[in-house]
Every structure is written in C-alpha cells, then in structure tokens.
Design a protein around this motif. Structure first.
Motif, short mmCIF file in Angstrom:
data_model
loop_
_atom_site.label_atom_id
_atom_site.label_comp_id
_atom_site.label_asym_id
_atom_site.label_seq_id
_atom_site.Cartn_x
_atom_site.Cartn_y
_atom_site.Cartn_z
N GLY A 132 -6.81 9.57 1.62
CA GLY A 132 -7.66 8.40 1.72
C GLY A 132 -7.80 7.59 0.45
N ILE A 140 -11.10 2.12 -1.97
CA ILE A 140 -11.84 3.38 -1.94
C ILE A 140 -11.98 3.93 -3.35
N MET A 193 -13.83 7.69 3.56
CA MET A 193 -12.50 7.48 4.12
C MET A 193 -12.52 7.05 5.59
N ILE A 222 -10.04 4.11 7.43
CA ILE A 222 -8.90 4.57 8.23
C ILE A 222 -8.97 4.01 9.64
#
Length: 248
Positions: free
Chosen positions: A117, A122, A142, A146
C-alpha cells in the motif's frame, strides 16, 4: 513518570479507524485519477476485467501506464522489468523512511503485506502525521485508496468509451494536484520542508529542460532530485531533537 509517559504514548497511537479517515481523501482522488487509466487500458486492447486486475494488484499509476504501453507494443519481460524498477524504485526509499516511524506492532510479516500500500500520497500522509504509526493505522490508511483506485479503473474501463477525450486527459493530472495538496499545507508551517521541496522542484526542472541531462530517465531524475534535496536538508537543516526529560 514512566507510566505517565507510556500512557501518553499509547493514547497518541492512531488506529484502524483513524487510518480510514485519513485515507478517505486519497481514495476519492484515486477514484477520479484511475478512471482515466481504465479508459486508457481499454484503448490499448485490455478487457475491463484485465484493467481491474492490473489496478488491484499494482496500485501505481505511472507504472501501470508504462506497463500497458509495453504490453500493447508486445514488449518483452526484461523491458517490462527494467521500466517498472526505474519508475517504482522510489518506493524503496519511501519504505526506508516509513520503517523509522513504524512502531513495534509492525512486524516483519506485517511489513510484507503493508508494503503493497505504499504510494506517494499514502507515504505523505503517514509521514506527515507527526506520530509513530502501528499496523492497524497503516492498514486502515490503505483500504480506501485501494478500493478507490480499483473502482475508478472499473468505472473508466466500462464507461470511459462514451466520454470526450479532453475529459479523460484532464483527469490524468488529478493525482499530481492531490499530492501538492498534501505537501503544500505542511510547507506553509514548516520553513525547512518548504526549502527542501523547492530544491527538489528546482532539480527536477533542471533535469527536464537541460539537454545535458537528457540521458537520465524521468524515474531516475526524480530519485536523484529527492536524494540531493534530502541530503542538503540533513546537512544544513537538521531536525532539532528534543532534550531528554532527564536533562530537562
């Protein structure tokens, strides 16, 4: 005194829910940006499910765009491998930085899964939190990116063919605007970060426009710029460590 300190540190730790909240704007941004990738993948001959599978298993915009370009041109595995290393090697540097802020709950096994991730945005949020993070927080951080990246690809691959080209092209720059939105607020309050960011930008412009550096690829130029800027910051703008309570 030690008990009070440990209690304070435990209260300052961010959990899964905090990670979800912090990942929400990233997920929303990825939803729009990956829409354009879905459109591009369809135009390059991939089916909708192949485009979704690429996004679900990669989570890297530049790497995916380069990858489907090589696939559509019938490129070889070595060409694919080299291009992905050049484009995505910066994530190795990000991983090293993140490992310094991970607490004891981020075990070696957890790092294997959480490393999937790591993206620019991030990384920026995790490093900008000002606190050490645990595996629950990073896992939460994450999730929505995603989902947003994969869902956007699905929508783009299914619906993108009916949109005008200028709309699809304009969506492609969304990820850069989102990253600027993460860095800019911190730069306003931290002079050192602003200076280091400015140095990195200046070096990137130098590599791009000066013909002498034309042999350096965009991926390596970004890495070199980041390393030089970070090195200058470490030498001339070091972070002042807080004095230990025993010496206070």
């Amino acid at each position: 005194m030690d008990n009070q300190t440990n209690s304070s540190n435990s209260l300052s730790k961010l959990g899964f829910k905090s990670g979800l909240m912090h990942g929400l704007p990233i997920g929303m941004g990825y939803l729009s940006v990956s829409f354009s990738f879905g459109v591009l993948a369809i135009t390059q001959g991939l089916s909708w499910w192949q485009a979704v599978l690429v996004s679900l298993t990669n989570l890297t915009s530049a790497g995916q765009v380069a990858g489907i370009g090589i696939m559509s041109a019938s490129g070889g595995l070595i060409e694919m491998m080299v291009s992905q290393i050049v484009i995505n090697i910066r994530y190795s540097l990000m991983s090293i930085s993140l490992s310094q802020k991970a607490d004891s709950t981020v075990t070696r096994l957890a790092r294997v899964f959480l490393a999937f991730g790591i993206t620019d945005e991030i990384f920026g949020v995790a490093m900008g939190s000002g606190k050490s993070f645990g595996r629950r927080y990073f896992a939460g951080l994450m999730v929505l990116p995603i989902i947003g990246w994969t869902l956007g690809t699905l929508l783009g691959s299914v619906l993108g063919s009916i949109l005008p080209d200028f709309i699809s092209n304009s969506l492609a720059i969304g990820i850069y605007g989102m990253f600027i939105a993460i860095v800019l607020p911190v730069s306003k309050t931290n002079r050192n970060i602003a200076i280091i960011s400015g140095i990195a930008i200046a070096l990137s412009v130098l590599f791009y426009y000066v013909d002498f550096f034309s042999f350096i690829s965009g991926g390596f130029a970004a890495i070199i710029s980041a390393i030089i800027a970070a090195g200058i910051g470490a030498l001339f703008l070091p972070v002042k460590e807080e004095e230990d309570e025993a010496n206070a």
